[in-house]
Design a protein around this motif. Structure first.
Motif, mmCIF file in Angstrom:
data_model
loop_
_atom_site.group_PDB
_atom_site.id
_atom_site.type_symbol
_atom_site.label_atom_id
_atom_site.label_comp_id
_atom_site.label_asym_id
_atom_site.label_seq_id
_atom_site.Cartn_x
_atom_site.Cartn_y
_atom_site.Cartn_z
ATOM 1 N N GLU A 159 1.846 5.141 0.722
ATOM 2 C CA GLU A 159 0.491 4.648 0.475
ATOM 3 C C GLU A 159 0.511 3.723 -0.742
ATOM 4 O OE1 GLU A 159 -1.601 4.952 2.772
ATOM 5 O OE2 GLU A 159 -0.781 6.671 3.849
ATOM 6 N N GLU A 160 -0.620 3.122 -1.000
ATOM 7 C CA GLU A 160 -0.710 2.068 -2.015
ATOM 8 C C GLU A 160 -0.801 2.657 -3.419
ATOM 9 O OE1 GLU A 160 -3.659 -1.671 -2.689
ATOM 10 O OE2 GLU A 160 -3.263 -1.027 -0.644
ATOM 11 N N HIS A 161 0.125 2.256 -4.274
ATOM 12 C CA HIS A 161 0.148 2.697 -5.667
ATOM 13 C C HIS A 161 -0.390 1.579 -6.565
ATOM 14 C CE1 HIS A 161 2.450 5.957 -4.056
ATOM 15 N NE2 HIS A 161 2.827 6.412 -5.223
ATOM 16 N N SER A 162 -0.767 1.941 -7.772
ATOM 17 C CA SER A 162 -1.302 0.949 -8.713
ATOM 18 C C SER A 162 -0.208 -0.031 -9.124
ATOM 19 C CB SER A 162 -1.855 1.646 -9.951
ATOM 20 O OG SER A 162 -0.796 2.230 -10.701
ATOM 21 N N GLU A 163 -0.626 -1.178 -9.557
ATOM 22 C CA GLU A 163 0.325 -2.196 -10.013
ATOM 23 C C GLU A 163 1.135 -1.681 -11.202
ATOM 24 O OE1 GLU A 163 0.271 -6.790 -11.680
ATOM 25 O OE2 GLU A 163 -1.473 -6.016 -10.607
ATOM 26 N N GLU A 164 0.501 -0.945 -12.084
ATOM 27 C CA GLU A 164 1.180 -0.392 -13.265
ATOM 28 C C GLU A 164 2.315 0.564 -12.868
ATOM 29 O OE1 GLU A 164 -0.720 2.789 -15.780
ATOM 30 O OE2 GLU A 164 -0.707 1.139 -17.225
ATOM 31 N N VAL A 165 2.045 1.453 -11.919
ATOM 32 C CA VAL A 165 3.066 2.402 -11.465
ATOM 33 C C VAL A 165 4.154 1.665 -10.687
ATOM 34 C CG1 VAL A 165 3.503 4.376 -9.945
ATOM 35 C CG2 VAL A 165 1.572 4.420 -11.529
#
Length: 183
Positions: A159-165
């Motif tokens: 699934e979609e993770h944050s840009e930071e992670v």
């Protein structure tokens, strides 16, 4: 005793194909596209176990042969792999049990926090090697700090993770030979 060896990736000449995607992984990051129930997560789990055990493991050799997977993409010997869900509850529901079923059934293994909340891992001893393979179960809700200091040969953010992670995940593979992210 070797469940991955029997995981035949599906393939349709006229359209979508897990097998074709697996055969054409990118050099650093591969993004798996498909609708709900298309098999993206199952493919990612198979890749995670293959990268975990290494290209010289008999189960991985069989899996690669039946799926036409280019073995040279997988490093030799056991390694460190990470799967990441959005939450640790998602990791428990969608990853840990299925991965356990794909591991060699006769292999010595040790779980840490398999059914608990938070980070988890499984160590699997591979014949012919002193150090075990390690598969870490992480989650987006750990944030960037949950990834710092680690190195992995494969990372699978489900699934979609944050840009930071995601940026931190990239840092965890950059100095590892043949490492990649498949999401």
């Amino acid at each position: 005793t070797h469940p991955l060896a029997y995981q035949k990736l599906w393939h349709r000449e006229w359209g979508t194909s897990q097998r074709r995607v697996a055969q054409q992984l990118g050099p650093l990051v591969t993004v798996l596209f498909g609708g709900n129930r298309a098999g993206k997560t199952h493919l990612a789990k198979c890749l995670a176990v293959a990268y975990l055990l290494g290209r010289d493991h008999p189960m991985v050799l069989s899996w690669a042969r039946i799926n036409g997977f280019p073995l040279m993409q997988i490093p030799k010997g056991p390694g460190r792999v990470a799967m990441s869900a959005l939450t640790s509850n998602d990791s428990r529901r969608y990853h840990r049990g299925d991965i356990d079923k794909l591991l060699p059934q006769n292999a010595r293994r040790k779980w840490n926090n398999r059914d608990g909340r938070g980070e988890s891992f499984v160590k699997v001893w591979v014949p012919g090697y002193d150090e075990p393979a390690e598969l870490w179960f992480k989650s987006e809700d750990q944030g960037r700090a949950g990834w710092q200091g680690d190195k992995f040969r494969l990372i699978v953010p489900d699934e979609e993770h944050s840009e930071e992670v995601f940026d931190e995940m990239l840092m965890r593979i950059l100095d590892v030979d043949q490492a990649r992210i498949v999401m």
